[in-house]
Write an enzyme that holds these catalytic residues in place. Structure first.
Site, PDB file in Angstrom:
ATOM      1  N   CYS A 130       0.839  -1.199   0.000  1.00 19.68           N
ATOM      2  CA  CYS A 130       0.000   0.000   0.000  1.00 19.68           C
ATOM      3  C   CYS A 130       0.875   1.251   0.000  1.00 19.68           C
ATOM      4  CB  CYS A 130      -0.920   0.003   1.218  1.00 19.68           C
ATOM      5  SG  CYS A 130      -1.868   1.534   1.394  1.00 19.68           S
ATOM      6  N   CYS A 164       0.769   3.429   3.341  1.00 17.50           N
ATOM      7  CA  CYS A 164       1.367   2.953   4.589  1.00 17.50           C
ATOM      8  C   CYS A 164       2.816   3.429   4.630  1.00 17.50           C
ATOM      9  CB  CYS A 164       1.309   1.427   4.669  1.00 17.50           C
ATOM     10  SG  CYS A 164      -0.364   0.774   4.882  1.00 17.50           S
ATOM     11  N   HIS A 202      -8.377   7.297   3.405  1.00 12.66           N
ATOM     12  CA  HIS A 202      -7.855   8.539   2.850  1.00 12.66           C
ATOM     13  C   HIS A 202      -8.959   9.262   2.097  1.00 12.66           C
ATOM     14  CE1 HIS A 202      -7.835   6.141  -0.831  1.00 12.66           C
ATOM     15  NE2 HIS A 202      -7.642   7.269  -1.517  1.00 12.66           N
ATOM     16  N   GLN A 204      -9.418  12.896  -0.792  1.00 14.09           N
ATOM     17  CA  GLN A 204      -8.732  13.647  -1.837  1.00 14.09           C
ATOM     18  C   GLN A 204      -9.187  15.100  -1.810  1.00 14.09           C
ATOM     19  OE1 GLN A 204      -8.292  11.521  -5.732  1.00 14.09           O
ATOM     20  NE2 GLN A 204      -9.702  10.044  -4.806  1.00 14.09           N
TER      21      GLN A 204
END
Length: 352
Positions: free
Chosen positions: A70, A73, A182, A184
């Site tokens: 990922c 991470c 997350h 954006q």
């Protein structure tokens, strides 16, 4: 809040947000990255009076990597974030808009082509890969709000940017490409169609501010899901999606930076409660879109009213609401759930 600005190997900006003053983000990005892609091209649709971004480079963006690969991470060889973090924001490697412009040829007909200037950022809510916004502590969620405020102010000052949009896509059903928690931020070079339509309606409204009048009416009605001193969450009377909740501050402000410290602190508990009610509705993790509606940088800014729109396409435990012919082709929504019933169902969810 401590704010640390650094850069990734290809020159993109990376900003860390920490509650601790002793946070160390000196680790450098060791990767050998290819050159950054050129900005998309904007093509004008004369029939819809809208701009469409064509970003061919996004076809190669990372898609559902394994947990150990990922890019959100921290610390491993392929990570976009070299050091451990609380909240981190960086320029998207595969942006829909950027200032890295090239040559753009006109395509003829009645369309016009422009460079897709602007900026796209990724907001990592936590370094915990298996978390979600609803599992954040109130303090962590408030730090995310501070990051949104910081980035909205910064991006609104960039030349050519007309609107800043903070959002989160959650769940495979929504079409996410990274499962790490997350969101954006898009800094658009135009005012988006939905915002323009809402502000045109506000300009036609007789009396007070249209958004404030909608909020006042909803606070007296049967569709309130939850509320506190500074915010109210309600299902709108004409909800487009099976379960859709709008969160309004009780005071008209244009954008997140304009919220007072008290309003920022009060947002996190209410929003997390609503998210947990959504997840508890059918006992499954709900896919959703969370969209901040902020005032454009200039256009009808005085009429705008900051609010968050949260909606899911799940209409039943094992059924999704697909945007098919009527919605996708005509923009004419048909909702399968009565808004008053949706509000009642959300209120009855036990969250603790």
């Amino acid at each position: 809040m401590k704010r640390t600005i650094t850069h990734l190997a290809d020159g993109r900006e990376l900003i860390y947000f920490d509650r601790r003053d002793d946070a160390d983000h000196s680790a450098a990005d060791p990767r050998d990255l290819p050159p950054r892609p050129l900005a998309s091209e904007l093509r004008y649709d004369p029939l819809m009076d809208e701009w469409v971004a064509v970003a061919r480079h996004r076809q190669t963006r990372t898609h559902l990597p394994s947990a150990d690969e990922c890019p959100l991470c921290p610390g491993h060889p392929g990570s976009e974030i070299p050091s451990p973090y609380e909240v981190a924001v960086f320029e998207n490697r595969f942006p829909s808009f950027s200032f890295n412009t090239g040559a753009y040829e006109q395509v003829g007909g009645l369309s016009e082509v422009r460079p897709g200037i602007g900026r796209c950022e990724v907001v990592c809510f936590t370094s915990d890969h298996d978390a979600s916004f609803s599992s954040l502590s109130y303090e962590q969620a408030e730090l995310v709000v501070e990051a949104w405020a910081d980035r909205t102010a910064e991006l609104s000052s960039l030349p050519g940017v007309e609107q800043v949009f903070c959002f989160e896509n959650r769940g495979a059903e929504i079409g996410i490409t990274l499962p790490h928690p997350h969101g954006q931020i898009y800094a658009y070079p135009y005012v988006t169609p939905r915002t323009r339509q809402m502000l045109d309606a506000a300009a036609r409204h007789q009396g007070g501010n249209l958004f404030a009048d909608v909020l006042a009416a909803e606070r007296r009605g049967p569709r309130v899901v939850a509320a506190n001193e500074h915010w109210t969450a309600f299902v709108p009377a004409a909800a487009r999606y099976p379960f859709e909740v709008h969160l309004y501050p009780h005071r008209q402000v244009p954008d997140i930076p304009a919220l007072s410290p008290e309003e920022r602190s009060a947002f996190a508990p209410l929003y997390i409660e609503v998210l947990r009610r959504l997840d508890g509705l059918f006992g499954v993790v709900m896919p959703y879109v969370a969209a901040w509606h902020q005032a454009p940088v200039v256009f009808r800014r005085d009429m705008a009213y900051l609010h968050l729109q949260l909606f899911t396409i799940r209409r039943a435990p094992n059924k999704l609401k697909y945007l098919a012919g009527s919605e996708s082709a005509m923009g004419a929504f048909v909702n399968d759930v009565l808004p008053e019933e949706a509000a009642r169902m959300l209120r009855e969810v036990v969250t603790a």
